[in-house]
Design an enzyme around this catalytic site. Structure first.
Site, short mmCIF file in Angstrom:
data_model
loop_
_atom_site.label_atom_id
_atom_site.label_comp_id
_atom_site.label_asym_id
_atom_site.label_seq_id
_atom_site.Cartn_x
_atom_site.Cartn_y
_atom_site.Cartn_z
N LYS A 439 4.14 2.62 -4.20
CA LYS A 439 4.78 3.92 -4.09
C LYS A 439 4.56 4.47 -2.69
CE LYS A 439 6.03 7.65 -7.06
NZ LYS A 439 5.76 8.43 -8.23
N TRP A 444 9.66 4.01 -4.62
CA TRP A 444 9.08 2.75 -5.08
C TRP A 444 9.56 1.58 -4.24
CZ3 TRP A 444 5.19 3.13 -8.27
CH2 TRP A 444 5.13 4.20 -9.16
#
Ligand code: ADP
Length: 544
Positions: A439, A444
């Protein structure tokens, strides 16, 4: 009103009975631990499986008692698959690559009564036997005159002596198809091993679905090489599917190196092989390095970890071999999805088709899947939105052995721990394991994507992407790399290789060259161990 068709329980003994009567002449070829090649047929396997069943009766093993194996892929292991389960006992295949303490723990947890082992695992058995009070007989998979001497192991017999005096007739018993047939412990890359207990029904239905044309597409005309070990979720069910399809089976034993595997494929005219990417990496390195070809191999099934595009391309472009990408878990018997193209994909350009082939594929007929957000809300099948992957079906786990870990299901669905997208055609693609995602600044990054690009570089043998702490972005990807022998690439060259292949912000911040990367018992990269090894690693960054 009930239907008026015969009620015959779905038992594993039906599979071996069928193979013996209808495909009796099909060969089972094994490279043995002894190094030689052994040949027999389905008739021989069925006959000797009945001797195993009689030997277990003679040893007074009760229904559902566990019989463990520490063994490579071979005919004796196959006989145990059928003799143990067929007679109502539970076959417990143990992964010998686990740590001895973990193996002892598993044997005790499963309460194994008999343990059969290949003789090259003798030191392992010697290390654990005193910690395994439930095991009352140790069976060395060897001829009587090859029984190891002075081992210190009580109640040790050779397999051949154990079954020699037994009749080769046996009426396979009929019982509830939901009875346990075999068990396998999860490999523990995600915590303590937990026992998954398969049933005769789940195993039979899995074998039927796995054999279908849009799955493994097996037939009596195939020569099948399971390189994936029988201790790794029953070699993805191939010993069962091969029996119901009447295939020839070729077992590699302990020799998994490129030279041995290539030799076996050529000698036994293998048409279909199955294994994890690390094994095919070794095979390709061998064939490429020695200018070799495959004369009969048509398809290779790859799963267990993501198959890099470079591997799909190498098999197709250099050898004309189709890669069948598959996804599954111990908890799903293991096959969940396979990437068999649909008609409309066949006319796609090479690159567009590769993008589909890289996906883990469509659900096996009989299995259902969905992706959900953190609130459990189902997400769209648009090929872009990703979420937690959940599955359900008759060969998906309901509970772990002895209820370890409590109820694993969420409203009847099993959460896989994988993060995935599903496209409009139902093709699922794993983006990561939930805990391996990186992250960066709230966005992501898929570690699989980053690894796939690195292994496409000609100098890279293995690559693993993990996150490093970053003062501003919290996590940033770094890539650990093992170079191919004799090959060279610098940090800057590898980072430049990413340009244009992924979004700029997803390019790793650093490259760490390593002598080796920890690989687990099932051939997968152990990210947890790698993170430990790189615990002292700090990103040098000028950004605040
Ligand atoms: P463990 O979870 O202990 O490694 P398994 O051998 O059951 O045990 O591994 C299942 C996991 O392996 C899946 O949940 C998934 O993360 C990974 N996996 C299996 N096949 C693939 C694939 N084709 N692509 C990416 N990941 C895969």
């Amino acid at each position: 009103m009930l239907g008026l068709m015969q009620v015959r329980p779905l038992l594993i003994s039906n599979l071996i009975h069928f193979a013996e009567r209808h495909h009796g002449e099909a060969e089972i070829v094994s490279r043995r631990v002894e190094g030689d090649i052994h040949r027999c047929t389905w008739v021989d396997v069925a006959r000797r499986a009945r001797c195993v069943a009689n030997a277990l009766d003679a040893d007074k093993l009760a229904f559902s008692d566990r019989v463990a194996t520490l063994a490579w892929n071979g005919y004796r292991h196959l006989e145990l698959f059928y003799g143990v389960s067929g007679s109502g006992r539970v076959l417990h295949t143990i992964n010998p690559r686990l740590h001895p303490d973990q193996i002892a723990w598993i044997i005790n947890h499963a309460e194994d009564q008999v343990l059969a082992f290949d003789t090259n695992f003798l030191p392992l058995v010697q290390a654990v036997h005193t910690q395994c009070p439930t095991v009352k007989k140790w069976v060395a998979l060897a001829d009587a005159d090859k029984l190891p001497q002075d081992t210190g192991i009580p109640n040790l017999v050779s397999y051949e002596a154990w079954i020699a005096g037994q009749a080769d007739t046996y009426d396979w018993p009929e019982f509830d198809e939901n009875s346990a047939s075999s068990m396998c412990y999860t490999s523990g890359t995600t915590g303590n091993p937990k026992g998954v207990l398969y049933s005769h029904r789940s195993t039979t239905l899995h074998a039927l679905a796995a054999t279908l044309p849009d799955a493994m597409n097996l037939s009596a005309r195939e020569s099948v090489l399971p390189v994936v070990p029988m201790f790794h979720v029953s070699a993805w069910g191939l010993p069962y599917s091969a029996a119901l399809a009447g295939c020839k089976l070729v077992f590699p034993g302990p020799a998994q190196d490129g030279k041995s595997i290539h030799g076996l494929i050529e000698a036994e005219k293998v048409t279909f092989a199955a294994g994890v990417p690390t094994v095919w990496q070794m095979l390709l390195a061998h064939t490429q390095g020695n200018g070799l070809k495959f004369s009969t191999l048509k398809r290779t099934m790859i799963g267990g970890s993501a198959c890099p595009p470079a591997m799909i391309n190498a098999f197709r472009d250099q050898y004309g071999v189709d890669v069948l990408h598959a996804w599954g878990m111990t908890e799903t018997s293991p096959l969940g999805t396979l990437c068999m193209l649909k008609e409309k994909h066949l006319s796609l350009e090479t690159e567009a088709q590769l993008a589909i082939r890289l996906k883990q594929g469509r659900a096996l007929s009989g299995l259902d899947m969905k992706i959900v957000d953190t609130d459990g809300k189902e997400l769209p099948w648009d090929g872009e939105t990703y979420g937690d992957l959940l599955v359900k079906g008759p060969w998906v786990i309901k509970a772990y052995f002895k209820s370890e870990g409590g109820d694993p299901l969420v409203d009847g669905w099993f959460p896989t721990g994988d993060v995935a997208t599903i496209d409009a055609d139902g093709f699922m693609q794993i983006t990561d394991r939930s805990k391996d995602l990186i992250k960066s600044g709230g966005e992501w990054i898929s570690s699989i994507d980053i690894e796939n690009i690195a292994v496409a570089h000609p100098a890279v043998a293995i690559a693993a992407c993990i996150s490093a702490h970053h003062p501003k972005w919290e996590e940033r990807p770094i890539i650990a790399v093992v170079k191919k022998p004799g090959a060279e690439v610098t940090r800057e060259e590898l980072l430049a290789f990413y340009e244009g292949k992924t979004a700029k912000w997803q390019i790793p911040d650093d490259v760490v060259f390593m002598e080796s990367i920890p690989i687990g018992a099932t051939g997968k990269i152990l990210k947890m161990r790698l993170r430990e090894q790189l615990a002292d690693y700090r990103l040098t960054t000028t950004e605040a």
